[in-house]
Design an enzyme around this catalytic site. Structure first.
Site, mmCIF file in Angstrom:
data_model
loop_
_atom_site.group_PDB
_atom_site.id
_atom_site.type_symbol
_atom_site.label_atom_id
_atom_site.label_comp_id
_atom_site.label_asym_id
_atom_site.label_seq_id
_atom_site.Cartn_x
_atom_site.Cartn_y
_atom_site.Cartn_z
ATOM 1 N N GLU A 253 -11.667 8.612 -8.461
ATOM 2 C CA GLU A 253 -13.097 8.444 -8.731
ATOM 3 C C GLU A 253 -13.687 7.668 -7.564
ATOM 4 O OE1 GLU A 253 -14.599 9.933 -11.217
ATOM 5 O OE2 GLU A 253 -12.685 10.653 -12.015
ATOM 6 N N HIS B 155 -13.988 12.014 -16.559
ATOM 7 C CA HIS B 155 -14.347 11.235 -15.365
ATOM 8 C C HIS B 155 -13.774 9.820 -15.381
ATOM 9 C CE1 HIS B 155 -16.662 14.496 -13.843
ATOM 10 N NE2 HIS B 155 -17.536 14.462 -14.835
#
Length: 282
Positions: free
Chosen positions: A27, A184
């Protein structure tokens, strides 16, 4: 997952050349409808899968402290679930790579000598674009195993079909699996990618390296005169959209100002890049 041998272990034609699969899903700093430059990794997760059993053997995660955009945007916090205090208390990327390598050595300590390992990602972005560009930008040396990887979308499409726009969550569900965790969140994404990898192998897919950072072949003078050659040097290949990549020069003041790059050929001022293709040319 069971500790028993996986189905492919009893079928010689399904055996894989890799003893371990290392699944990663980074990320990075981000903003809604806008590109952040330079983009930096903020979560470094990794999941180790035993190639013989399909079992997740170990997992690793470190939050990484960004240098150039140290304050996360509200969009980034909402998208990833990463809190400002997580990155404030994180390590720099070089230390994250070192800690990851130590973890990997310990997790594979009992493996047979010479056992091979393959990095697995759902997309090419993690190793080809994000990790590589940040290491080059910051002058960080990374382990060589990150220089080649399995782009899992390729065997997924070979086994289950689906267009290039299928995202990871859709792919997991298409394989008959339930999504686990938060989308995510890098570690949850890596775990789900690992489960998808095992399911694809169970269905008979042969897993092979699909991407690498090997330098392109040396071009002769005739090839250098082909269309799409820019004053910065190098010839444009196709981006992941399948169209000729778009060249550009970094104009923002800073250490990378004046450097040339190739990016997504479908880039527009309003929408930005359609695909994550990115390559420095000099």
């Amino acid at each position: 997952m069971s500790n028993a041998a996986a189905p492919w272990a009893q079928a010689p034609h399904l055996l894989h050349e890799f003893e371990f699969f290392l699944v990663v899903d980074f990320e990075a700093t981000c903003e809604k409808d806008k590109r952040i430059y330079p983009q930096e990794i903020i979560e470094f997760p990794s999941v180790l899968v035993d190639g013989a059993t399909g079992r997740i053997q170990s997992a690793f995660r470190r939050y990484v402290r960004p240098k150039y955009h140290p304050v996360l945007t509200p969009f980034c916090r909402d998208l990833t679930g990463i809190r400002q205090e997580d990155v404030d208390g994180g390590v720099d990327l070089g230390e994250a790579l070192w800690l990851h390598d130590r973890w990997l050595q310990a997790a594979t300590a009992g493996a047979r000598k010479g056992g091979s390992l393959a990095v697995v990602t759902w997309g090419d972005w993690d190793c080809r674009t994000m990790l590589e560009s940040e290491c080059v930008f910051k002058g960080i040396e990374k382990p060589a195993y990150f220089d080649r990887w399995v782009y899992l979308r390729v065997p997924f499409q070979a086994v289950l079909g689906g267009g290039g726009r299928v995202n990871l969550q859709e792919a997991v569900r298409a394989a008959g699996l339930q999504w686990e965790g938060r989308l995510h969140c890098g570690l949850d994404d890596a775990r789900n990618t690992a489960r998808l990898l095992v399911e694809i192998m169970r269905r008979g897919a042969k897993i092979a390296i699909t991407g690498s950072l090997a330098p392109p072949p040396i071009q002769d003078k005739e090839e250098e005169q082909q269309p799409h050659t820019r004053k910065c040097g190098g010839a444009a290949g196709a981006c992941y959209c399948g169209v000729a990549s778009r060249g550009g020069v970094v104009a923002m003041p800073g250490p990378m100002q004046g450097r040339c790059y190739w990016g997504c050929g479908n880039w527009t001022p309003n929408m930005g890049a359609v695909c994550p293709y990115f390559l420095w040319t000099n």
